[in-house]
Design a protein around this motif. Structure first.
Motif, PDB file in Angstrom:
ATOM      1  N   VAL A 116      35.446  -7.537  62.698  1.00 11.30           N
ATOM      2  CA  VAL A 116      36.015  -7.455  61.354  1.00 11.30           C
ATOM      3  C   VAL A 116      34.927  -7.207  60.311  1.00 11.30           C
ATOM      4  N   GLU A 117      33.797  -7.891  60.452  1.00 18.48           N
ATOM      5  CA  GLU A 117      32.746  -7.792  59.447  1.00 18.48           C
ATOM      6  C   GLU A 117      32.219  -6.365  59.307  1.00 18.48           C
ATOM      7  N   ALA A 118      32.115  -5.652  60.411  1.00 20.18           N
ATOM      8  CA  ALA A 118      31.619  -4.277  60.359  1.00 20.18           C
ATOM      9  C   ALA A 118      32.607  -3.371  59.633  1.00 20.18           C
ATOM     10  N   ILE A 119      33.886  -3.562  59.915  1.00 18.61           N
ATOM     11  CA  ILE A 119      34.922  -2.771  59.235  1.00 18.61           C
ATOM     12  C   ILE A 119      34.869  -3.020  57.729  1.00 18.61           C
ATOM     13  N   VAL A 137      23.680   1.310  64.495  1.00 24.09           N
ATOM     14  CA  VAL A 137      22.843   0.330  65.191  1.00 24.09           C
ATOM     15  C   VAL A 137      21.540   1.020  65.565  1.00 24.09           C
ATOM     16  N   PRO A 138      20.441   0.268  65.686  1.00 18.05           N
ATOM     17  CA  PRO A 138      19.153   0.878  66.037  1.00 18.05           C
ATOM     18  C   PRO A 138      19.197   1.507  67.423  1.00 18.05           C
ATOM     19  N   LEU A 161      15.566   6.465  63.858  1.00 16.66           N
ATOM     20  CA  LEU A 161      16.793   6.914  64.502  1.00 16.66           C
ATOM     21  C   LEU A 161      17.805   5.776  64.606  1.00 16.66           C
ATOM     22  N   VAL A 162      19.061   6.118  64.441  1.00 13.61           N
ATOM     23  CA  VAL A 162      20.144   5.144  64.612  1.00 13.61           C
ATOM     24  C   VAL A 162      21.270   5.796  65.396  1.00 13.61           C
ATOM     25  N   ALA A 163      22.071   4.976  66.061  1.00 16.26           N
ATOM     26  CA  ALA A 163      23.281   5.439  66.730  1.00 16.26           C
ATOM     27  C   ALA A 163      24.470   5.153  65.811  1.00 16.26           C
ATOM     28  N   VAL A 164      25.322   6.139  65.654  1.00 12.96           N
ATOM     29  CA  VAL A 164      26.433   6.046  64.706  1.00 12.96           C
ATOM     30  C   VAL A 164      27.707   5.593  65.412  1.00 12.96           C
ATOM     31  N   GLY A 206      26.160  -1.784  61.801  1.00 12.66           N
ATOM     32  CA  GLY A 206      27.236  -1.753  62.781  1.00 12.66           C
ATOM     33  C   GLY A 206      27.182  -2.974  63.668  1.00 12.66           C
ATOM     34  N   SER A 207      27.607  -2.830  64.927  1.00 15.98           N
ATOM     35  CA  SER A 207      27.623  -3.967  65.838  1.00 15.98           C
ATOM     36  C   SER A 207      27.538  -3.477  67.283  1.00 15.98           C
ATOM     37  N   PRO A 208      26.810  -4.211  68.126  1.00 17.68           N
ATOM     38  CA  PRO A 208      26.810  -3.868  69.556  1.00 17.68           C
ATOM     39  C   PRO A 208      28.208  -3.919  70.169  1.00 17.68           C
ATOM     40  N   ASP A 209      29.090  -4.737  69.592  1.00 22.07           N
ATOM     41  CA  ASP A 209      30.453  -4.851  70.125  1.00 22.07           C
ATOM     42  C   ASP A 209      31.284  -3.597  69.870  1.00 22.07           C
TER      43      ASP A 209
END
Length: 232
Positions: A116-119, A137-138, A161-164, A206-209
């Motif tokens: 929820v927090e990421a949204i 996320v990194p 670099l980051v992953a989107v 973002g989040s790993p989840d």
């Protein structure tokens, strides 16, 4: 003001295997699409009043019945998607209400367990004035750029670099303009389409989840995450 979300869910997800389209594969007894919708609805601060889902043609009525219990008092619209992701987003975007919406999210059903927090961070950034926002996320792996013969050309500094991830958030007029301009050629997400118009894309944590279920082993990870959440 309120938000709307577009969920392109018409793809087959061939890398995942099986005969069921990826968005409808089950984890813990529910489809990835149901998990995604449930998670979005739980983001109270996002104030989502409209869900628009693009699905394989012919499945609209079935999907609408499946999702109705999870959207609460929000509007649910289910439309036929297209052959490509951008086609599905456009089909969904065409029916998103114009009035009263200050943020449109685009979310992949395959990222079914976004916290929820990421949204809410994405929506808050759009409401704070950003025209386009992506959760990131990194990058933890070393990345190599390779040439046509597979030879390594160089190694980018991964600190920049980051992953989107998704959901990505947009000012409604910006997202509509990007799709109207046909800026999707070779693009992999809506943020890239906005970049091509010269729009500055902002990032939030973002989040790993929020990993994307793409391959069979991702289903195992999703099952483990869901089990952990239910215990917690």
């Amino acid at each position: 003001m309120s938000s709307a979300v577009v969920i392109p869910a018409a793809g087959l997800g061939l890398r995942l295997g099986g005969e069921t389209p990826k968005a409808f594969r089950e984890v813990g007894g529910d489809s990835l699409l149901v998990h995604a919708v449930r998670g979005l609805k739980a983001a109270a601060a996002a104030d989502l009043v409209c869900f628009v889902v693009a699905v394989p043609a012919g499945s609209e009525e079935t999907v609408a019945k499946e999702l109705t219990p999870y959207v609460g008092d929000a509007q649910l619209l289910v439309v036929a998607g297209g052959g490509e992701r951008a086609d599905s987003v456009r089909a969904a975007l065409d029916v998103v209400p114009v009035d009263g919406i200050d943020c449109i999210l685009v979310h992949d059903a395959a990222r079914a367990f976004v916290p929820v927090e990421a949204i809410e961070r994405v929506v808050a950034a759009v409401r704070g004035g950003a025209e386009a926002v992506v959760p990131v996320v990194p990058v933890t792996d070393t990345i190599k750029r390779v040439g046509p013969a597979g030879e390594v050309v160089d190694t980018p500094d991964r600190s920049s670099l980051v992953a989107v991830q998704t959901p990505q958030g947009f000012a409604p007029d910006v997202l509509r303009r990007a799709h109207a301009a046909g800026a999707d050629a070779g693009g992999t997400d809506d943020a890239m389409m906005c970049e091509r118009l010269g729009v500055t894309v902002r990032t939030v944590e973002g989040s790993p989840d929020a990993f994307k279920v793409t391959r069979p082993q991702d289903l195992l990870l999703a099952e483990a995450l869901l089990a952990e959440r239910r215990l917690g």
